[in-house]
Motif scaffolding. Structure first.
Motif, PDB file in Angstrom:
ATOM      1  N   PRO A  11       0.846  -1.195   0.000  1.00  0.00           N
ATOM      2  CA  PRO A  11       0.000   0.000   0.000  1.00  0.00           C
ATOM      3  C   PRO A  11       0.887   1.253   0.000  1.00  0.00           C
ATOM      4  CG  PRO A  11      -0.520  -1.513   1.825  1.00  0.00           C
ATOM      5  CD  PRO A  11       0.809  -1.895   1.277  1.00  0.00           C
ATOM      6  N   VAL A  12       0.784   2.018  -1.061  1.00  0.00           N
ATOM      7  CA  VAL A  12       1.629   3.221  -1.171  1.00  0.00           C
ATOM      8  C   VAL A  12       0.786   4.442  -1.573  1.00  0.00           C
ATOM      9  CG1 VAL A  12       3.793   2.009  -1.641  1.00  0.00           C
ATOM     10  CG2 VAL A  12       2.295   2.581  -3.551  1.00  0.00           C
ATOM     11  N   ALA A  13      -0.496   4.409  -1.183  1.00  0.00           N
ATOM     12  CA  ALA A  13      -1.398   5.472  -1.618  1.00  0.00           C
ATOM     13  C   ALA A  13      -1.557   6.586  -0.588  1.00  0.00           C
ATOM     14  CB  ALA A  13      -2.771   4.878  -1.949  1.00  0.00           C
ATOM     15  N   GLY A  14      -0.921   6.436   0.564  1.00  0.00           N
ATOM     16  CA  GLY A  14      -1.072   7.449   1.622  1.00  0.00           C
ATOM     17  C   GLY A  14      -0.499   8.792   1.198  1.00  0.00           C
ATOM     18  N   LEU A  15      -0.910   9.832   1.903  1.00  0.00           N
ATOM     19  CA  LEU A  15      -0.508  11.189   1.505  1.00  0.00           C
ATOM     20  C   LEU A  15       0.841  11.606   2.088  1.00  0.00           C
ATOM     21  CD1 LEU A  15      -3.977  12.926   1.905  1.00  0.00           C
ATOM     22  CD2 LEU A  15      -2.833  12.261  -0.222  1.00  0.00           C
ATOM     23  N   GLY A  16       1.321  10.883   3.086  1.00  0.00           N
ATOM     24  CA  GLY A  16       2.630  11.198   3.668  1.00  0.00           C
ATOM     25  C   GLY A  16       2.692  12.586   4.268  1.00  0.00           C
ATOM     26  N   THR A  17       1.624  12.977   4.957  1.00  0.00           N
ATOM     27  CA  THR A  17       1.554  14.363   5.455  1.00  0.00           C
ATOM     28  C   THR A  17       2.614  14.657   6.522  1.00  0.00           C
ATOM     29  OG1 THR A  17      -0.148  13.642   6.992  1.00  0.00           O
ATOM     30  CG2 THR A  17      -0.893  14.708   4.980  1.00  0.00           C
ATOM     31  N   ARG A  18       3.085  13.598   7.217  1.00  0.00           N
ATOM     32  CA  ARG A  18       4.091  13.855   8.258  1.00  0.00           C
ATOM     33  C   ARG A  18       5.440  14.233   7.659  1.00  0.00           C
ATOM     34  NH1 ARG A  18       3.401   8.487  11.570  1.00  0.00           N
ATOM     35  NH2 ARG A  18       2.726   7.843   9.513  1.00  0.00           N
ATOM     36  N   LYS A  28       6.275   9.718  -0.588  1.00  0.00           N
ATOM     37  CA  LYS A  28       7.048   9.400   0.619  1.00  0.00           C
ATOM     38  C   LYS A  28       7.923   8.165   0.400  1.00  0.00           C
ATOM     39  CE  LYS A  28       4.578   7.471   4.015  1.00  0.00           C
ATOM     40  NZ  LYS A  28       3.772   7.293   5.240  1.00  0.00           N
ATOM     41  N   GLU A  29       7.371   7.195  -0.320  1.00  0.00           N
ATOM     42  CA  GLU A  29       8.072   5.921  -0.528  1.00  0.00           C
ATOM     43  C   GLU A  29       9.274   6.051  -1.453  1.00  0.00           C
ATOM     44  OE1 GLU A  29       4.866   6.600  -1.134  1.00  0.00           O
ATOM     45  OE2 GLU A  29       3.839   5.561   0.498  1.00  0.00           O
ATOM     46  N   GLN A 106      -6.150   3.531  -5.563  1.00  0.00           N
ATOM     47  CA  GLN A 106      -7.089   3.573  -4.435  1.00  0.00           C
ATOM     48  C   GLN A 106      -8.068   4.750  -4.563  1.00  0.00           C
ATOM     49  OE1 GLN A 106      -5.369   4.201  -0.541  1.00  0.00           O
ATOM     50  NE2 GLN A 106      -7.139   3.380   0.506  1.00  0.00           N
ATOM     51  N   PRO A 109      -7.807   8.016  -0.094  1.00  0.00           N
ATOM     52  CA  PRO A 109      -7.083   7.334   0.991  1.00  0.00           C
ATOM     53  C   PRO A 109      -7.995   7.063   2.186  1.00  0.00           C
ATOM     54  CG  PRO A 109      -6.439   9.653   0.906  1.00  0.00           C
ATOM     55  CD  PRO A 109      -7.457   9.441  -0.186  1.00  0.00           C
ATOM     56  N   LEU A 110      -8.802   5.998   2.084  1.00  0.00           N
ATOM     57  CA  LEU A 110      -9.809   5.721   3.117  1.00  0.00           C
ATOM     58  C   LEU A 110      -9.275   4.840   4.231  1.00  0.00           C
ATOM     59  CD1 LEU A 110     -12.947   5.121   0.833  1.00  0.00           C
ATOM     60  CD2 LEU A 110     -12.256   7.215   2.007  1.00  0.00           C
ATOM     61  N   GLY A 111      -7.960   4.548   4.197  1.00  0.00           N
ATOM     62  CA  GLY A 111      -7.367   3.745   5.269  1.00  0.00           C
ATOM     63  C   GLY A 111      -6.653   2.521   4.719  1.00  0.00           C
ATOM     64  N   ALA A 115      -7.099   0.141   1.362  1.00  0.00           N
ATOM     65  CA  ALA A 115      -6.016  -0.047   0.389  1.00  0.00           C
ATOM     66  C   ALA A 115      -5.826  -1.538   0.093  1.00  0.00           C
ATOM     67  CB  ALA A 115      -4.714   0.563   0.925  1.00  0.00           C
TER      68      ALA A 115
HETATM   69  P1  UTP Z   1       0.337   5.856   7.152  1.00  0.00           P
HETATM   70  O1  UTP Z   1      -0.829   6.490   7.795  1.00  0.00           O
HETATM   71  O2  UTP Z   1       1.550   5.626   7.942  1.00  0.00           O
HETATM   72  O3  UTP Z   1       0.794   6.660   5.854  1.00  0.00           O
HETATM   73  O4  UTP Z   1      -0.134   4.502   6.456  1.00  0.00           O
HETATM   74  P2  UTP Z   1       0.379   8.061   5.300  1.00  0.00           P
HETATM   75  O5  UTP Z   1      -1.093   8.266   5.420  1.00  0.00           O
HETATM   76  O6  UTP Z   1       0.952   8.154   3.926  1.00  0.00           O
HETATM   77  O7  UTP Z   1       1.244   9.028   6.218  1.00  0.00           O
HETATM   78  P3  UTP Z   1       0.894  10.322   7.048  1.00  0.00           P
HETATM   79  O8  UTP Z   1       0.291   9.815   8.333  1.00  0.00           O
HETATM   80  O9  UTP Z   1      -0.042  11.198   6.248  1.00  0.00           O
HETATM   81  O10 UTP Z   1       2.227  10.975   7.248  1.00  0.00           O
HETATM   82  C1  UTP Z   1       0.634   3.309   6.424  1.00  0.00           C
HETATM   83  C2  UTP Z   1       0.778   2.796   5.001  1.00  0.00           C
HETATM   84  O11 UTP Z   1      -0.493   2.575   4.402  1.00  0.00           O
HETATM   85  C3  UTP Z   1      -0.593   3.288   3.178  1.00  0.00           C
HETATM   86  C4  UTP Z   1       0.437   4.388   3.239  1.00  0.00           C
HETATM   87  O12 UTP Z   1       0.880   4.723   1.932  1.00  0.00           O
HETATM   88  C5  UTP Z   1       1.548   3.738   4.075  1.00  0.00           C
HETATM   89  O13 UTP Z   1       2.392   2.927   3.268  1.00  0.00           O
HETATM   90  N1  UTP Z   1      -1.977   3.784   3.056  1.00  0.00           N
HETATM   91  C6  UTP Z   1      -2.564   4.395   4.112  1.00  0.00           C
HETATM   92  C7  UTP Z   1      -2.642   3.630   1.857  1.00  0.00           C
HETATM   93  O14 UTP Z   1      -2.103   3.072   0.877  1.00  0.00           O
HETATM   94  N2  UTP Z   1      -3.926   4.089   1.767  1.00  0.00           N
HETATM   95  C8  UTP Z   1      -4.542   4.690   2.806  1.00  0.00           C
HETATM   96  O15 UTP Z   1      -5.718   5.073   2.660  1.00  0.00           O
HETATM   97  C9  UTP Z   1      -3.844   4.848   4.003  1.00  0.00           C
END
Ligand code: UTP
Length: 291
Positions: A11-18, A28-29, A106, A109-111, A115
């Motif tokens: 799963p690499v769809a997160g926004l990486g806001t941190r 982020k990845e 995805q 990013p619903l969690g 994903a």
């Molecule tokens: P994290 O919550 O750590 O990643 O999710 P994030 O959302 O990218 O980071 P922040 O919190 O905004 O900084 C853990 C993993 O799950 C993936 C993220 O890409 C990460 O590899 N993920 C999370 C998804 O693919 N989809 C989602 O909806 C949420």
């Protein structure tokens, strides 16, 4: 005898806001630890564990991840002509074989649970691995291989766990165990981010899983959990009447690249573990510490 684990979901769809502003444009990845994008360590670990198919759950703006694992004919031709064989090998090592990479979007990013659910069609009805690239592991035996070996013995869901300080349980999925059985511990459930005084144990799940496909039917209910996200841990919990569930205390050390300090720690740890770099790096670190 459990079926062989051939497929991994990343799963690499997160926004990486941190990690803003770095992640405004760069996924982020794709941020490197030393000289390799974080996601490449995850792919290398999976390949070393025998994974043959890589399913990236991705999002708009993350195209560079798929590009990184594709061939680069212009660069390869140039490096061949210049006889830069070592560099050519580095480029080729980062390329997945034809047909081994699958991409699924995805959209929202619903969690993490959502994903993983997105990969259902591509995984089908067989056990599969999930790797969260943010968690990097330095170990003798690749962490995912340790999980797959354990899964071959006990089947069901097998997740990588580590003992965390009790005051940090609210950052992890925590196992509810009937009794501690050591390296491979049977669990009766898990709790997402419990407060320290409510945590059923201090065994935290890290970003490596081997899962039974029964989890997809539960994810398909799209039930929202903590943070209004579709949580993988909730869906796993709902399968436990029929699917055995174990936590593996893996051999090795985990580094959480999802946080800024963890990312620095990973760079230092992987640098010190690198035979070409460690002798130069050690005195630099000592000097910095003495300032
Ligand atoms: P994290 O919550 O750590 O990643 O999710 P994030 O959302 O990218 O980071 P922040 O919190 O905004 O900084 C853990 C993993 O799950 C993936 C993220 O890409 C990460 O590899 N993920 C999370 C998804 O693919 N989809 C989602 O909806 C949420």
């Amino acid at each position: 005898m459990a079926l062989r684990v051939r497929k991994a979901v990343l799963p690499v769809a997160g926004l990486g806001t941190r990690f803003l502003p770095a992640t405004k444009v760069i996924p982020k990845e794709m941020i490197p630890v030393i000289d390799k994008p974080v996601v490449q360590y995850a792919v290398e670990e999976a390949r070393a564990a025998g994974i043959e198919e890589f399913i990236f759950v991705t999002a708009d703006g993350k195209e560079s991840i798929a590009n990184h694992f594709s061939g680069h004919p212009v660069l390869e031709r140039m490096l061949t002509e210049k006889k830069k064989n070592a560099e050519l090998q580095l480029v080729r090592e980062a390329t997945l074989p034809p047909g081994a990479m699958h991409l699924i979007k995805q959209h929202d990013p619903l969690g993490l649970g959502h994903a993983v659910w997105c990969a259902w069609e591509l995984v089908g009805d067989e056990p599969f691995a999930v790797i969260l690239p943010d968690d990097m592991v330095l170990s003798q035996t690749p962490c995912l291989k340790q999980l797959i070996d354990a899964h071959a013995r006990v089947g069901g869901h097998v997740v990588a766990v580590e003992d965390v300080p009790r005051d940090q349980t609210n950052r992890y999925g925590i196992l509810d165990i009937a009794g501690d059985q050591g390296t491979l511990t049977k669990a009766r459930g898990l709790v997402e981010k419990p407060a320290p005084d409510k945590a059923p144990s201090t065994l935290a799940i890290i970003g490596r899983y081997v899962l039974d496909p029964a989890v997809f039917k539960e994810l398909d209910r799209h039930t929202r959990g903590a943070g209004n996200e579709i949580q993988l841990t909730d869906a796993l919990n709902r399968t436990l009447a029929t699917v055995p569930f174990h936590g593996l205390r893996f051999e090795g050390r985990r580094y959480d690249c999802g946080t800024r300090v963890g990312f620095i720690e990973a760079n230092v740890a992987f640098g010190l573990a690198n035979p070409e770099m460690k002798d130069q790096l050690r005195p630099i670190i000592e000097r910095l510490l003495s300032l």
